[in-house]
Design a protein around this motif. Structure first.
Motif, mmCIF file in Angstrom:
data_model
loop_
_atom_site.group_PDB
_atom_site.id
_atom_site.type_symbol
_atom_site.label_atom_id
_atom_site.label_comp_id
_atom_site.label_asym_id
_atom_site.label_seq_id
_atom_site.Cartn_x
_atom_site.Cartn_y
_atom_site.Cartn_z
ATOM 1 N N SER A 222 0.821 -1.213 0.000
ATOM 2 C CA SER A 222 0.000 0.000 0.000
ATOM 3 C C SER A 222 0.855 1.263 0.000
ATOM 4 O O SER A 222 0.494 2.254 -0.613
ATOM 5 C CB SER A 222 -0.937 -0.002 1.205
ATOM 6 N N THR A 223 2.000 1.216 0.675
ATOM 7 C CA THR A 223 2.791 2.438 0.809
ATOM 8 C C THR A 223 3.502 2.822 -0.492
ATOM 9 O O THR A 223 4.022 3.927 -0.606
ATOM 10 C CB THR A 223 3.834 2.301 1.936
ATOM 11 N N PHE A 224 3.549 1.896 -1.472
ATOM 12 C CA PHE A 224 4.169 2.249 -2.758
ATOM 13 C C PHE A 224 3.151 2.839 -3.733
ATOM 14 O O PHE A 224 3.518 3.426 -4.739
ATOM 15 C CB PHE A 224 4.798 1.013 -3.417
ATOM 16 N N PRO A 226 0.650 5.307 -3.638
ATOM 17 C CA PRO A 226 0.470 6.735 -3.945
ATOM 18 C C PRO A 226 1.539 7.245 -4.918
ATOM 19 O O PRO A 226 1.239 7.987 -5.843
ATOM 20 C CB PRO A 226 0.603 7.408 -2.578
ATOM 21 N N ARG A 227 2.795 6.809 -4.708
ATOM 22 C CA ARG A 227 3.856 7.295 -5.575
ATOM 23 C C ARG A 227 3.693 6.741 -6.995
ATOM 24 O O ARG A 227 3.902 7.465 -7.974
ATOM 25 C CB ARG A 227 5.218 6.914 -4.998
ATOM 26 N N ARG A 229 0.973 5.997 -8.440
ATOM 27 C CA ARG A 229 -0.126 6.752 -9.058
ATOM 28 C C ARG A 229 0.336 8.116 -9.529
ATOM 29 O O ARG A 229 -0.016 8.572 -10.611
ATOM 30 C CB ARG A 229 -1.248 6.943 -8.035
ATOM 31 N N SER A 230 1.163 8.745 -8.686
ATOM 32 C CA SER A 230 1.593 10.111 -9.010
ATOM 33 C C SER A 230 2.522 10.146 -10.228
ATOM 34 O O SER A 230 2.755 11.190 -10.806
ATOM 35 C CB SER A 230 2.273 10.760 -7.805
ATOM 36 N N PHE A 255 -6.075 -0.307 -5.154
ATOM 37 C CA PHE A 255 -5.812 1.129 -5.148
ATOM 38 C C PHE A 255 -6.246 1.812 -6.452
ATOM 39 O O PHE A 255 -5.915 2.969 -6.679
ATOM 40 C CB PHE A 255 -4.329 1.400 -4.874
ATOM 41 N N GLY A 256 -6.930 1.067 -7.305
ATOM 42 C CA GLY A 256 -7.482 1.667 -8.517
ATOM 43 C C GLY A 256 -6.455 1.938 -9.604
ATOM 44 O O GLY A 256 -6.700 2.717 -10.519
ATOM 45 N N LEU B 5 1.171 14.279 -2.130
ATOM 46 C CA LEU B 5 1.765 12.946 -2.060
ATOM 47 C C LEU B 5 2.190 12.626 -0.630
ATOM 48 O O LEU B 5 1.967 11.514 -0.134
ATOM 49 C CB LEU B 5 2.958 12.868 -3.018
ATOM 50 N N GLN B 9 0.784 9.700 1.648
ATOM 51 C CA GLN B 9 1.706 8.720 2.205
ATOM 52 C C GLN B 9 1.505 8.597 3.717
ATOM 53 O O GLN B 9 1.534 7.509 4.280
ATOM 54 C CB GLN B 9 3.134 9.192 1.891
ATOM 55 N N VAL B 131 -12.529 2.528 -4.657
ATOM 56 C CA VAL B 131 -11.687 3.512 -3.987
ATOM 57 C C VAL B 131 -12.518 4.732 -3.638
ATOM 58 O O VAL B 131 -13.584 4.956 -4.195
ATOM 59 C CB VAL B 131 -10.509 3.953 -4.879
ATOM 60 N N PRO B 140 -8.362 2.740 -1.057
ATOM 61 C CA PRO B 140 -9.372 1.676 -1.095
ATOM 62 C C PRO B 140 -10.346 1.777 0.084
ATOM 63 O O PRO B 140 -9.925 1.984 1.225
ATOM 64 C CB PRO B 140 -8.553 0.392 -0.987
#
Lengths: 416, 288
Positions: A222-224, A226-227, A229-230, A255-256, B5, B9, B131, B140
């Motif tokens: 999960s922690t990877f 957001p990055r 996605r960005s 996470f889509g 971001l 995070q 999501v 999610p």
């Protein structure tokens, strides 16, 4: 009947001799004639990670290898000599694999080693077989095993290598200007696959928008996300293996990320798709050495599948499993041609062997002993399109066997 | 690096922390009250996930799995306490540790025999898929649900321990079991329930994790390590410590994943080492 009894008796005596040799503490190396068994069975050592995160793939390897051995024995063996497969659990650990391999060579007096799953463990086995001058058919992906510094004349690499696999997938899935984000397992396999993809990207003109190395065996990704996605990629390329593949794809989908990018993997694993649901894997594209669905286009695949089904209660062979079959079959065919187990003769026979036992024509390239073979590109099917529980993938490309997709011998460091 | 971001995070870290909290709580409660280091914690987490999956497939509903499996495995935990752990009270701390360590192997092999070693899909319940837009990014729904469940469990535990008579007995029993016996309290019954509660929490963690990770016999191995790190950082036996440390470790992992992703697993061990050097009893632990 009487012959059988005699065989059993002979086996018995030989085992006792081995035990006696060990029991007195005398080095087996010092008295090779004692353990060099009186019987003429061809013994093949098969180290593979029966326990641990690659256990599902390893068990399929064993079943397929056993099938190859059984087929030769049913036909009367290799030039009349029976074949025996000695399976050992290497626990996905280089040290353990090296120890088991050494034991197989010294104690069990095997004539050849086939097996190991994981690029790093395979290189550990390769070190041992190279030092001992024992034949080794390696059945796990690796690029370095082809390179001159790790090359062993005793080693034949039956598995695909990352250059072929990632290349085929990239040629199918990437276009000029495609933006690719890489999520990579931080060990040999991941690094080699990443290199393979980047090599292909350079030719195609696809751009890398980011790389994230994840710890091997991570359960939570999960922690990877957001990055990733960005980075706004067109393609999310996930280079990891076994359960890491199932977990990372599942969480990327949660996470889509699939709405944003297409998910691509170097090797699309049959067993990992089974461990997750079709919805999660739907549309994921990846390479493969073998998929049972080949049987509709290839007679050798049909023959292999049918024999496997008959031997395993209707089950079908899987990708990494098939390596066990093609690896052992090629070795035994070469022994048949060589007229025995003489190492140099078998090497010569393997170098000139042409075989087609499951997936179309294959041969070992002379300079690096890489098996030149077809590479499949698969796409995971939608649940609605599946015609049965095993109907997992559709074959979207089948790159025919060709040395053109390999690095050239000179590039690998071999004299021209 | 943009703020969105970093905020995202941070949130991922808190959500991951919630999962760590639920896995650490059971371990912490059992150690705090019974002084037993439960090495089968990870295996029971895994058994919980399988039990949840099994109940869910029987009833056709994830909710039954979530509700019934922790109770089922909690009762199983009580049986473990009654038959295996109880004879070891009063002996050195290593004895129950070794016993539960062996038990974890038995449980993993048992599951391999019954369910196979390949792993089984555990789909996310359909009402919780998808999501949600948090303003700074997408997250999610299921993971937000998990944070909610963990919060609820923590509140219930706190109420149970601080506001009820049973909680009073448990806390007193942890402080001075001999005195409790003198006062006529059947402490062994309390310990039985506490062990069951700890195991039930482990298995609740397993069921909650099922839809996020694939369910397989080895899924508990890393969980045991994580739970230990969290309880050690928080202070062995301290519930508040486990909660704060769980969230802290989650955020630290998440921030590391942003700047040095390959260090994401190892960083929690580094954090533990630093805490132990500065405060050997952990953040909220009491010196023995």
């Amino acid at each position: 009947m009487t012959k059988d009894i005699r065989d059993t008796k002979r086996n018995h005596i030989s085992r006792r001799h081995v035990l006696a040799a060990l029991g007195t503490g005398a080095s087996v190396v010092a008295m090779p004639w004692i353990a060099r068994a009186a019987d003429d069975t061809i013994r093949i050592g098969f180290p593979t990670p029966l326990t641990g995160p690659f256990a599902a793939e390893a068990k399929d390897q064993v079943k397929s290898a056993e099938l190859a051995v059984k087929q030769f024995n049913d036909k009367g063996g290799v030039n009349g000599r029976k074949v025996e497969l000695l399976v050992r659990d290497d626990k996905l650990n280089g040290g353990e694999a090296a120890t088991r391999t050494l034991e197989l060579i010294e104690k069990d007096k095997v004539h050849a080693i086939v097996g190991s799953l994981s690029s790093a463990v395979q290189l550990a086995v390769n070190e041992v077989t190279r030092a001992r001058g024992v034949l080794y058919v390696s059945i796990s992906q690796s690029d370095t095993i082809n390179e001159v510094k790790d090359f062993s004349k005793y080693t034949f690499h039956e598995a695909l290598n990352p250059t072929m696999t990632a290349g085929a997938v990239a040629r199918h899935a990437f276009k000029k200007g495609t933006k690719v984000a890489h999520l990579v397992a931080d060990y040999a396999y991941g690094h080699e696959m990443l290199r393979g993809f980047k090599r292909a990207q350079a030719t195609i003109g696809a751009e890398t928008v980011g790389e994230i190395m994840h710890p091997f065996g991570a359960a939570d990704y999960s922690t990877f996300m957001p990055r990733l996605r960005s980075m706004r990629p067109d393609i999310l390329c996930i280079s990891n293996f076994g359960r890491d593949q199932a977990n990372s794809i599942k969480q990327a989908v949660d996470f889509g990320l699939k709405q944003q990018a297409k998910i691509v993997v170097p090797v699309l694993l049959h067993n990992q798709r089974l461990a997750v649901s079709p919805e999660v894997f739907e549309g994921v594209v990846g390479g493969s050495n073998y998929y049972w669905g080949l049987e509709s286009q290839l007679p050798s695949a049909k023959t292999f599948n049918d024999a496997y089904r008959a031997a395993n209660g209707g089950a079908i062979p899987t990708d990494y499993g098939a390596y066990g079959y093609t690896g052992v079959s090629s070795l035994l065919q070469a022994m048949q041609v060589a007229g025995g187990t003489d190492t140099d003769k078998v090497i010569a026979a393997l170098e000139s062997l042409k075989y087609d036992v499951a997936k179309g024509p294959q041969y070992y390239r002379k300079c690096d002993h890489q098996s030149v073979q077809s590479v499949l590109v698969l796409e995971s099917k939608k649940k609605a399109d599946m015609k049965g529980d095993s109907d997992l993938f559709s074959i979207v490309a089948n790159e025919p066997a060709s040395e053109n997709v390999l690095r050239s011998c000179t590039e690998l460091g071999f004299p021209a | 690096m943009d703020t969105e971001l970093i905020l995202m995070q941070l949130f991922s870290g808190v959500a991951l922390g919630a999962i760590l909290v639920i896995t650490a709580l059971g371990l912490s409660i059992i150690f705090g009250m019974l002084g037993v280091v439960n090495f089968a914690h990870g295996a029971l987490f895994m058994v919980g996930a399988y039990a949840g999956l099994w109940v869910a497939s029987l009833t056709g509903s994830f909710w039954w799995g979530l509700l019934v499996a922790p109770i089922m495995i909690g009762v199983f935990g009580m049986a473990i306490e009654y038959v295996l752990i109880r004879p070891l009270y009063g002996r050195s701390i290593d004895d129950p540790l070794l016993l539960t360590f062996g038990l974890s192997y038995v449980l993993v092999e048992g599951v391999r025999i019954v369910f196979g070693s390949d792993g089984i899909p555990f789909p996310t319940p359909s009402s919780l898929t998808g999501v949600v837009d948090l303003g700074v990014g997408f997250f999610p729904i299921y993971r937000i649900f998990v944070v909610g469940v963990v919060f609820l469990v923590v509140v219930l535990l706190w109420l149970g321990l601080e506001k009820t008579k049973f909680g009073l007995i448990v806390r007193a029993g942890a402080r001075d079991p001999t005195m409790m016996k003198v006062l006529g309290v059947d402490i062994s019954k309390v310990w039985l329930l506490v062990f069951g509660l700890g195991v039930g929490l482990a298995s609740l963690g397993g069921v909650l994790s099922g839809p996020m990770r694939s369910v397989n016999p080895e899924m508990g191995a890393l969980v045991l390590a994580e739970a230990f790190v969290v309880t050690v950082i928080g202070g062995l036996g301290s519930l508040v410590g486990s909660i704060i440390a769980g969230l802290l470790v989650g955020v630290v992992i998440s921030m590391t994943a942003l700047f040095a992703p390959e260090m994401a697993t190892i960083v929690m061990f580094a954090l533990m080492a630093i805490v132990l050097l500065i405060r050997p009893q952990g953040l909220f632990g009491k010196l023995a």
